[in-house]
Design a protein around this motif. Structure first.
Motif, short mmCIF file in Angstrom:
data_model
loop_
_atom_site.label_atom_id
_atom_site.label_comp_id
_atom_site.label_asym_id
_atom_site.label_seq_id
_atom_site.Cartn_x
_atom_site.Cartn_y
_atom_site.Cartn_z
N VAL A 146 62.25 50.86 48.65
CA VAL A 146 63.29 50.41 48.60
C VAL A 146 64.40 51.44 49.15
O VAL A 146 65.15 51.14 50.07
CB VAL A 146 63.50 49.81 47.03
CG1 VAL A 146 65.26 49.61 47.05
CG2 VAL A 146 62.72 48.78 46.88
N ARG A 147 64.07 52.77 48.46
CA ARG A 147 65.33 53.66 49.10
C ARG A 147 65.14 53.82 50.67
O ARG A 147 66.19 53.97 51.35
CB ARG A 147 65.07 54.94 48.38
CG ARG A 147 65.52 55.02 47.16
CD ARG A 147 65.50 56.49 46.38
NE ARG A 147 64.58 56.30 45.49
CZ ARG A 147 63.57 57.23 45.25
NH1 ARG A 147 63.00 57.93 46.21
NH2 ARG A 147 62.60 56.78 44.26
N VAL A 148 63.77 53.96 51.22
CA VAL A 148 63.88 54.20 52.42
C VAL A 148 64.41 52.98 53.37
O VAL A 148 65.03 53.12 54.32
CB VAL A 148 62.38 54.42 52.89
CG1 VAL A 148 62.16 54.29 54.30
CG2 VAL A 148 61.94 55.88 52.58
N MET A 149 64.05 51.60 52.76
CA MET A 149 64.61 50.49 53.60
C MET A 149 65.97 50.55 53.55
O MET A 149 66.58 49.98 54.38
CB MET A 149 63.96 49.19 53.06
CG MET A 149 62.24 49.18 53.19
SD MET A 149 61.38 47.78 52.62
CE MET A 149 61.60 46.48 53.77
N ARG A 150 66.65 50.88 52.29
CA ARG A 150 68.02 50.73 52.20
C ARG A 150 68.71 51.71 53.29
O ARG A 150 69.64 51.31 53.71
CB ARG A 150 68.39 51.10 50.81
CG ARG A 150 68.39 49.87 49.96
CD ARG A 150 69.22 50.38 48.52
NE ARG A 150 69.23 49.09 47.68
CZ ARG A 150 68.76 49.40 46.29
NH1 ARG A 150 68.87 50.19 45.88
NH2 ARG A 150 68.87 48.03 45.69
N SER A 151 68.17 53.05 53.36
CA SER A 151 68.62 53.92 54.10
C SER A 151 68.83 53.47 55.64
O SER A 151 69.40 53.90 56.70
CB SER A 151 68.06 55.23 53.89
OG SER A 151 66.78 55.30 54.47
N ILE A 152 67.56 52.72 56.03
CA ILE A 152 67.53 52.26 57.29
C ILE A 152 68.51 51.19 57.76
O ILE A 152 69.15 51.29 58.69
CB ILE A 152 66.07 51.67 57.66
CG1 ILE A 152 64.86 52.96 57.42
CG2 ILE A 152 66.05 50.81 58.86
CD1 ILE A 152 63.73 52.35 57.52
N VAL A 153 68.54 50.53 56.55
CA VAL A 153 69.80 49.15 56.72
C VAL A 153 71.28 49.95 57.00
O VAL A 153 71.89 49.40 57.89
CB VAL A 153 69.51 48.13 55.66
CG1 VAL A 153 70.93 47.19 55.63
CG2 VAL A 153 68.23 47.62 55.80
N GLU A 154 71.55 50.66 55.97
CA GLU A 154 72.74 51.38 56.15
C GLU A 154 72.97 52.33 57.26
O GLU A 154 74.03 52.30 57.72
CB GLU A 154 73.06 52.39 54.71
CG GLU A 154 72.97 51.75 53.56
CD GLU A 154 72.93 52.65 52.39
OE1 GLU A 154 72.52 53.63 52.58
OE2 GLU A 154 73.01 51.97 51.19
N GLY A 155 71.81 52.82 58.02
CA GLY A 155 72.17 53.28 59.16
C GLY A 155 72.41 52.60 60.39
O GLY A 155 72.66 53.13 61.51
#
Length: 168
Positions: free
Chosen positions: A156-165
């Protein structure tokens, strides 16, 4: 000891996060380049559903491959994905000789499970949620669950950082 190994030993989640991120991003690039098969209605909503399904499979396979075959849940998830994907991506998967023994053990454990009718309902629900949990004793199930939850949190953390980027 090197600095990287020192850091990985102090915080194993970082190395897991790194492995998962690399595998997941590579798969996302492949998904982006691929074209969905033609649909009967050729609607854009069908393409969105197709891509969402591919991303979900990519997230799970990346997570299972990042952990490796050390954990029961990752082996179970890998086998499930292998069956879902029809052996296309998994044809070179190692450990097939060991899987026959694992299947025999899993079958014996499943027979035991059917004999134990007074099992705690909370553990039964947990067994259904954790991949490969059907054949685990309560202690192993709790250990695997804790590890599986940590991996899901990393995912979830990785996917959130991808979306925020990426701006919409």
């Amino acid at each position: 000891m090197t600095l990287a190994r020192d850091t990985a030993m102090k915080n194993p989640t970082n190395s897991l996060k790194r492995r998962f991120s690399l595998k997941f991003l590579k798969t996302l690039v492949r998904i982006r380049k691929s074209r969905p098969p033609p649909s009967p209605s050729a609607s854009s909503s069908w393409e969105i559903r197709w891509r969402a399904q591919k991303i979900k499979l990519a997230a799970y396979s990346s997570m299972a491959l990042s952990v490796g075959s050390k954990r029961t849940w990752s082996r179970a998830l890998t086998m499930k994905l292998r069956a879902t994907m029809g052996n296309r991506r998994w044809s070179s998967w190692k450990g097939s000789k060991k899987m026959t023994k694992r299947r025999i053990v899993a079958k014996k454990n499943m027979e035991k499970r059917h004999l134990e009718k007074d099992m705690n309902s909370g553990l039964q629900q947990l067994r259904q949620l954790v991949p490969g949990g059907e054949s685990m004793d309560p202690r192993s199930l709790l250990e695997e669950t804790a590890h599986f939850v940590r991996c899901l949190e990393t995912q979830v953390r990785v996917m959130r950082s991808i979306v925020e980027g990426f701006p919409c």
